[in-house]
Design a protein around this motif. Structure first.
Motif, PDB file in Angstrom:
ATOM      1  N   UNK A 235       0.821  -1.214   0.000  1.00 64.51           N
ATOM      2  CA  UNK A 235       0.000   0.000   0.000  1.00 64.51           C
ATOM      3  C   UNK A 235       0.855   1.266   0.000  1.00 64.51           C
ATOM      4  N   UNK A 236       0.474   2.211  -0.845  1.00 64.81           N
ATOM      5  CA  UNK A 236       1.114   3.528  -0.832  1.00 64.81           C
ATOM      6  C   UNK A 236       0.776   4.195   0.506  1.00 64.81           C
ATOM      7  N   UNK A 237       1.809   4.573   1.249  1.00 65.06           N
ATOM      8  CA  UNK A 237       1.627   5.207   2.562  1.00 65.06           C
ATOM      9  C   UNK A 237       2.259   6.592   2.515  1.00 65.06           C
ATOM     10  N   UNK A 238       1.501   7.595   2.965  1.00 70.09           N
ATOM     11  CA  UNK A 238       1.961   8.980   2.801  1.00 70.09           C
ATOM     12  C   UNK A 238       1.754   9.778   4.083  1.00 70.09           C
ATOM     13  N   UNK A 239       2.592  10.793   4.244  1.00 67.96           N
ATOM     14  CA  UNK A 239       2.360  11.858   5.221  1.00 67.96           C
ATOM     15  C   UNK A 239       2.037  13.118   4.426  1.00 67.96           C
ATOM     16  N   UNK A 240       0.874  13.672   4.690  1.00 66.60           N
ATOM     17  CA  UNK A 240       0.423  14.882   3.987  1.00 66.60           C
ATOM     18  C   UNK A 240       0.444  16.046   4.975  1.00 66.60           C
ATOM     19  N   UNK A 241       1.117  17.129   4.584  1.00 70.83           N
ATOM     20  CA  UNK A 241       1.240  18.297   5.463  1.00 70.83           C
ATOM     21  C   UNK A 241       0.692  19.528   4.761  1.00 70.83           C
ATOM     22  N   UNK A 242      -0.085  20.308   5.492  1.00 66.64           N
ATOM     23  CA  UNK A 242      -0.489  21.634   5.037  1.00 66.64           C
ATOM     24  C   UNK A 242      -0.050  22.620   6.112  1.00 66.64           C
ATOM     25  N   UNK A 243      -0.387  23.893   5.939  1.00 60.63           N
ATOM     26  CA  UNK A 243       0.020  24.877   6.950  1.00 60.63           C
ATOM     27  C   UNK A 243      -0.843  24.813   8.209  1.00 60.63           C
ATOM     28  N   UNK A 244      -1.843  23.899   8.218  1.00 63.83           N
ATOM     29  CA  UNK A 244      -2.728  23.790   9.375  1.00 63.83           C
ATOM     30  C   UNK A 244      -2.662  22.436  10.083  1.00 63.83           C
ATOM     31  N   UNK A 245      -2.260  21.373   9.375  1.00 64.18           N
ATOM     32  CA  UNK A 245      -2.285  20.047   9.994  1.00 64.18           C
ATOM     33  C   UNK A 245      -1.371  19.097   9.221  1.00 64.18           C
TER      34      UNK A 245
END
Length: 534
Positions: free
Chosen positions: A415-425
């Motif tokens: 499975x493709x596993x990701x960490x997604x970051x924005x300026x809020x979370x």
């Protein structure tokens, strides 16, 4: 067709038998003058028609119900209809007692009763405004059958489409030509294939009209009931109020109904939502809000209807990044609905093309799109939306990993596993990775602390707790179906998360889950009283 309420047209029903019988009566009048002889001949041909369409229980039931209507119509005795229906019910239950608990049997009986009792009343009312008999019947028959079946349909499906009656009225005129042409072509096929094909060609535009109506009306929102028994009680109460002429009670029920629909539509997902886990049953579908109707979508759930309904409610029209973590059907089954009427930028997929069948069908639907296989260590930016995506798994070459009970460990661990970051979370989503892959990720050096955790593999008992300790999320989301056969989620793992001070939310209890920082969580709700519009 299911969503609109036209799926019954794909089954052999009493209506098909009645149409064939009517055609035969009309045709035989030029050859057989005696009514009783004609009736006997029609019954004989209908008996052969049963074997043509296969004598399944539903077909036999349809044939008996048709005989009821024919007896009432052709003997000219309206009072004969209901006793004949009662006799047919008795006969079918004596022959097969299990029919009494078959929903199809109940719907067939109610539809026949509606045609016998309500249809003549509606037809008589319409006669004041519509002089053409077949138009009046084309409206009265589907309306009466639908009204009588409506409570059971809602009880079984938990949803109510407001376009069911209009859709059935619109397609009613083409049912007779399709049925009769199909019947005649079947008669000709053993003798002349050319004639049979010609008849099918003539019927095709009529069938295309049904497809057109289905596609057109499928976009209309439906009303969903978490406990359809509540709707049934309200329906019966409203019916009694109408019969007893108590308009105040009827008005109160309508106010409660409309108020609840408006309330649920306004409450979820709420203003400023950032992450939504759609309620897609036993499957995954996670939406990350990028603003202005744009979103990252991680997996699409098992069914097109559910993910389409969720994305519509969220107002998502563009998906710059679609991540399909792996090719199990509960993660990719709804891809067709995502692609429909939405702009999709890049699609990320796993480096393992298993299961083969699901992989092949999914890739066929992605033809023409920018599809990319991603691997551990890659980092991407969506500068227009202020989002960063770190790929923490899978590794470019996957070593053999332990096979756990159940099917598909290899696909799960790719499975493709990701960490997604924005300026809020920040958020971690890992598809269905199992402990072996989780341990490899934990030891890779790519893992970072996050705000939100999309729990892997629907909260399965197979989890690697040190990875949880590295992520240290504030909120964990479990996407899981009610009373699923896998035993998901694991109560022990939920206890482990709660001991660490993690808020745990699960779709089987709460429905769709909406998150917004710092601590705003809204759910569609699965309380008994909840009615949803979408």
């Amino acid at each position: 067709m299911r969503r609109v309420g036209l799926s019954h047209l794909t089954a052999v029903s009493g209506a098909n038998f009645a149409l064939v019988a009517s055609f035969l009566f009309w045709l035989l009048q030029f050859v057989v003058r005696n009514l009783k002889h004609r009736l006997q001949l029609v019954f004989l041909i209908l008996l052969l028609f049963i074997f043509l369409v296969r004598p399944t229980p539903s077909v036999l039931r349809a044939a008996v119900m048709t005989a009821v209507v024919l007896l009432a119509k052709f003997f000219g005795n309206k009072s004969l209809g209901i006793p004949s229906l009662a006799a047919a019910i008795t006969l079918l239950i004596l022959l097969d007692p299990l029919q009494s608990i078959d929903p199809g049997f109940v719907l067939s009986v109610l539809a026949t009763a509606g045609i016998l009792l309500l249809s003549p009343v509606i037809e008589q009312k319409l006669a004041r405004y519509v002089s053409t008999e077949w138009i009046a019947q084309g409206i009265s028959i589907p309306v009466s059958a639908t009204v009588f079946c409506l409570p059971i349909i809602v009880l079984l499906s938990g949803q109510l489409s407001l376009v069911t009656v209009p859709a059935n009225i619109l397609v009613a005129p083409v049912i007779a030509p399709i049925t009769v042409l199909g019947f005649i072509s079947a008669m000709f096929s053993p003798f002349s294939t050319a004639v049979a094909q010609l008849l099918f060609a003539i019927a095709t535009p009529f069938a295309s009209w049904i497809v057109f109506v289905s596609n057109l009306m499928a976009d209309v929102p439906i009303i969903s009931f978490n406990q359809s028994g509540v709707f049934l009680c309200l329906f019966l109460l409203a019916l009694i109020a109408v019969i007893k002429r108590r308009p105040q009670i009827t008005a109160l029920i309508l106010i409660i109904f409309i108020g609840q629909v408006i309330f649920s539509a306004q409450m979820w997902p709420g203003k400023g939502w950032q992450v939504v886990n759609c309620d897609v049953g036993q499957g995954d579908a996670l939406v990350i809000n990028l603003g202005s109707a744009n979103a990252i979508l991680v997996d699409v759930g098992p069914e097109p209807i559910k993910i389409d309904r969720c994305l519509r409610r969220l107002g998502i029209k563009s998906i710059p990044l679609l991540i399909l973590t792996h090719f199990h059907a509960d993660h990719v089954g709804g891809v067709s609905a995502v692609l429909k009427n939405r702009k999709v930028g890049q699609v990320w997929i796993s480096n393992l093309s298993e299961p083969a069948g699901s992989y092949k069908s999914t890739m066929a639907q992605l033809t023409g799109l920018n599809v990319k296989v991603v691997n551990q260590g890659e980092e991407y930016l969506l500068p227009d939306f202020g989002a960063q995506i770190f790929v923490v798994w899978p590794a470019s070459s996957l070593d053999a990993m332990p096979v756990l009970p159940g099917d598909g460990s290899a696909a799960n661990n790719s499975s493709v596993s990701v960490i997604i970051k924005t300026n809020k979370f920040s958020l971690f989503a890992g598809g269905d990775i199992e402990p072996a892959a989780q341990e490899a990720i934990t030891n890779s050096g790519y893992l970072k602390k996050v705000d939100y955790l999309k729990v892997s593999h629907h909260g399965s008992a197979y989890q690697y707790l040190p990875m949880l300790d590295q992520l240290m999320p504030k909120v964990a989301i479990i996407s899981v179906g009610i009373n699923n056969s896998y035993g998901h989620p694991s109560g022990q793992f939920i206890d482990q998360m709660q001991r660490r001070g993690i808020q745990v939310w699960r779709t089987d209890h709460s429905g769709g889950i909406s998150l917004a920082t710092p601590n705003k969580i809204r759910v569609t709700g699965k309380e008994w009283w909840q009615i949803r519009w979408g």
